[in-house]
Scaffold this active site. Sequence first.
Site, PDB file in Angstrom:
ATOM      1  N   CYS A 150      42.543  53.139  30.583  1.00  0.00           N
ATOM      2  CA  CYS A 150      42.196  52.087  29.435  1.00  0.00           C
ATOM      3  C   CYS A 150      41.649  50.825  29.681  1.00  0.00           C
ATOM      4  O   CYS A 150      41.407  49.985  28.975  1.00  0.00           O
ATOM      5  CB  CYS A 150      43.275  52.132  28.256  1.00  0.00           C
ATOM      6  SG  CYS A 150      44.712  51.142  28.764  1.00  0.00           S
ATOM      7  N   HIS A 171      36.624  38.688  44.555  1.00  0.00           N
ATOM      8  CA  HIS A 171      37.040  39.841  44.793  1.00  0.00           C
ATOM      9  C   HIS A 171      38.449  40.394  43.810  1.00  0.00           C
ATOM     10  O   HIS A 171      39.317  41.248  44.476  1.00  0.00           O
ATOM     11  CB  HIS A 171      37.398  40.138  46.287  1.00  0.00           C
ATOM     12  CG  HIS A 171      36.183  40.033  47.123  1.00  0.00           C
ATOM     13  ND1 HIS A 171      36.105  39.833  48.522  1.00  0.00           N
ATOM     14  CD2 HIS A 171      34.851  40.381  46.847  1.00  0.00           C
ATOM     15  CE1 HIS A 171      35.018  39.796  49.036  1.00  0.00           C
ATOM     16  NE2 HIS A 171      34.144  40.210  47.965  1.00  0.00           N
ATOM     17  N   GLY A 191      36.599  30.150  57.204  1.00  0.00           N
ATOM     18  CA  GLY A 191      37.560  31.358  57.513  1.00  0.00           C
ATOM     19  C   GLY A 191      37.182  32.498  57.010  1.00  0.00           C
ATOM     20  O   GLY A 191      37.899  33.440  56.541  1.00  0.00           O
TER      21      GLY A 191
END
Length: 246
Positions: free
Chosen positions: A133, A122, A190
Amino acid sequence: MGQEISISERLRSLLLKDTKVVILTGAGISAESGVPTFRGEEGLWKKFRPEELATFDAFMANPQLVWEWYEYRRKIIEEIKPNPGHLALVDFQSYFEKFDLITQNVDGLHHQAGSKKIIELHGNIKRNKCIRCGEKHEDLNKALPGIPPKCPCGGNIRPDVVWFGEMLPQEAIQYAFEVSSACDLFFSIGTSAVVHPAASLPVIAKRNGAYVVEVNLSPTEISHLVDESLFGKSGEVLPFLVKLLK
Ligand code: BV8
Ligand code: ZN
């Protein structure tokens, strides 16, 4: 030391150097470092829902709010350090010959702990990029002042993380699918296993014959399918497992 941790003979028998191991971590492994998780009671989302902040539309609609939310999170992350759970995974990496660490976290704590070759599904909250850009803005001193800061091309700068509705980095998720389907032992640590496609990795591992172990404080979306759940703090369970490595 917290409550006694007991593991199965099966898991004990898999803690050998030549076992192929894949680790998936989520916000829970950083909780003991002081990083708020996403869905816990003290979770980051308590004031806002994910859709309100961690999406491109939210950023376009309210760039200042979204930018400041990330600045708030970066401030928290600047003050904290890896905990024994992160450090135990560094020991895992030097013990197992075939080892892959895949994380959903954007806090960079695995890097700080000394893990190598981390698959960041992520992105990383410490990195920024221009929405126009695409230029990476590692540090913002080349950026023009503003909230959010502006790229010299005039585009708004955004955190280089994957927002809801955005594709994950192709190479990272491809590789994650590959190693998850070919490993002997998969740890889900977790994570509430709610966010896809990361949450499908333990399912793929299980389907391909891996022994799947979950480390969490409480049951999750995948507790019904894992082979073994080790309930406890990752900062205690992982160092306990390191002690069992011969
Ligand atoms: C995608 C970066 C293809 C940003 C994050 C509708 C429209 C579009 C998409 C969807 C949709 N419906 C569903 C989807 C898919 C969506 C999704 O899965 N949504 C969920 C909410 C249902 N996924 C996506 O959008 C992904 N992209 O699908 O692209 C596509 C493309 C275009 C159009 C359609 C599809 C992108 C997902 C990535 C989102 N970005 N983060 C940021 O951080 O700001 S996700 C975010 O959640 C973090 O990365 C976090 O890691 C991740 C998962 O959460 P967890 O890590 O599990 O954290 P959580 O708090 O939930 O759980 C913590 C756990 O730890 C708990 O179980 C707790 O018990 C435990 N714990 C706590 N303390 C401890 C502990 N365990 C051990 N020890 C402790 N001490
Ligand atoms: Zn630009």
